[in-house]
Enzyme design. Structure first.
Site, mmCIF file in Angstrom:
data_model
loop_
_atom_site.group_PDB
_atom_site.id
_atom_site.type_symbol
_atom_site.label_atom_id
_atom_site.label_comp_id
_atom_site.label_asym_id
_atom_site.label_seq_id
_atom_site.Cartn_x
_atom_site.Cartn_y
_atom_site.Cartn_z
ATOM 1 N N GLY A 122 0.846 -1.187 0.000
ATOM 2 C CA GLY A 122 0.000 0.000 0.000
ATOM 3 C C GLY A 122 0.879 1.233 0.000
ATOM 4 N N GLN A 144 3.206 9.772 1.162
ATOM 5 C CA GLN A 144 4.452 9.027 1.017
ATOM 6 C C GLN A 144 5.155 9.338 -0.307
ATOM 7 O OE1 GLN A 144 2.593 5.068 2.334
ATOM 8 N NE2 GLN A 144 4.695 4.941 3.105
ATOM 9 N N CYS A 148 6.950 -0.353 6.742
ATOM 10 C CA CYS A 148 6.466 0.857 6.090
ATOM 11 C C CYS A 148 7.516 1.304 5.083
ATOM 12 C CB CYS A 148 6.218 1.950 7.132
ATOM 13 S SG CYS A 148 5.643 3.521 6.431
ATOM 14 N N LEU A 149 7.073 1.653 3.890
ATOM 15 C CA LEU A 149 8.010 2.104 2.871
ATOM 16 C C LEU A 149 8.730 3.382 3.285
ATOM 17 C CD1 LEU A 149 5.965 1.441 -0.400
ATOM 18 C CD2 LEU A 149 7.579 -0.051 0.784
ATOM 19 N N HIS A 200 -3.246 0.800 8.320
ATOM 20 C CA HIS A 200 -1.934 1.447 8.204
ATOM 21 C C HIS A 200 -1.998 2.647 7.261
ATOM 22 C CE1 HIS A 200 2.624 1.110 7.856
ATOM 23 N NE2 HIS A 200 2.338 1.860 6.801
ATOM 24 N N GLU A 201 -2.625 2.455 6.092
ATOM 25 C CA GLU A 201 -2.677 3.541 5.110
ATOM 26 C C GLU A 201 -3.611 4.658 5.566
ATOM 27 O OE1 GLU A 201 -0.452 3.584 2.957
ATOM 28 O OE2 GLU A 201 0.155 1.496 3.187
ATOM 29 N N HIS A 238 -1.740 6.859 7.745
ATOM 30 C CA HIS A 238 -0.891 7.787 7.002
ATOM 31 C C HIS A 238 -1.630 9.073 6.651
ATOM 32 C CE1 HIS A 238 3.046 6.130 6.378
ATOM 33 N NE2 HIS A 238 2.590 4.985 5.900
#
Length: 208
Positions: A69, A74, A120-121, A162-163, A166
């Site tokens: 995701g 991000q 996480c990216l 999670h997203e 963000h």
């Protein structure tokens, strides 16, 4: 049970990479500490080619970075939007995007927490156990402004939560103790260079 859901609906099939990625360009992934990741994002109010192009870029960037995701902040854009291509615990694949997502609160009887590994990216290379409910329902809009509901269980529920965190200005480190946060940042410092090099190689080799 269908093997793939696209935009929250069962689909006959979906290519290995979502079609949006063919049209997109790779953007730099922001990292923890950058302001755009730590403030709530703005609602999307304009639907059109600019939004569609951002979604295309986000899909391509997500695949190159090997993520499940990716939220707009991000890639440095402070809008409430994320894309995903993520399996659930039954192996069902979920692919799509959601604009102005809102995570529905679960009744206590529906909340079963799973304390499992999460990365996480924007914290490259770090993985820590984070408790999340094993079910999630997110309501929002699609790129054309039409209402959208996406439901997930297991790992996909974790992705949705999670997203949504963000776009609300939170990273998963915010859910850790101080000691765990420091451990995650040490992991990232040790592994970041290798992760960034792999993303660069993926970008050069990627064909959607």
């Amino acid at each position: 049970m269908p093997s793939v859901f696209v935009q929250g609906r069962p689909a006959a099939s979906c290519p290995p990479f979502a079609p949006e990625a063919r049209r997109g360009s790779v953007r730099r992934v922001t990292e923890v500490g950058e302001e755009v990741l730590h403030r709530p994002c703005r609602d999307v109010t304009e639907f059109g080619p600019d939004l569609a192009a951002l979604i295309d870029d986000m899909f391509r960037t997500m695949y190159v970075a090997e993520g499940a995701g990716l939220a707009a902040n991000q890639v440095g854009v402070g809008l409430r939007l994320f894309v995903y291509d993520c399996p659930d615990d039954d192996g069902v694949r979920h692919v799509g995007h959601i604009v102005n997502p809102v995570l529905e609160p679960l009744a206590p009887a529906e909340r079963r927490l799973l304390d499992e590994g999460e990365g996480c990216l924007s914290v490259p290379g770090a993985v820590m156990a984070v408790p999340r409910p094993d079910r999630a329902v997110v309501r929002g809009l699609d790129r054309d402004g039409a209402p959208l509901v996406v439901e997930g269980t297991g790992y996909f529920a974790r992705c949705l939560a999670h997203e949504t965190d963000h776009v609300n200005g939170h990273v998963y480190l915010d859910r850790l103790s101080g000691r765990e946060r420091k451990a995650a940042l040490r992991q990232s410092a040790d592994r970041r260079e290798k992760v960034i090099a792999r993303r660069s190689a993926n970008a050069a080799a990627f064909t959607a």
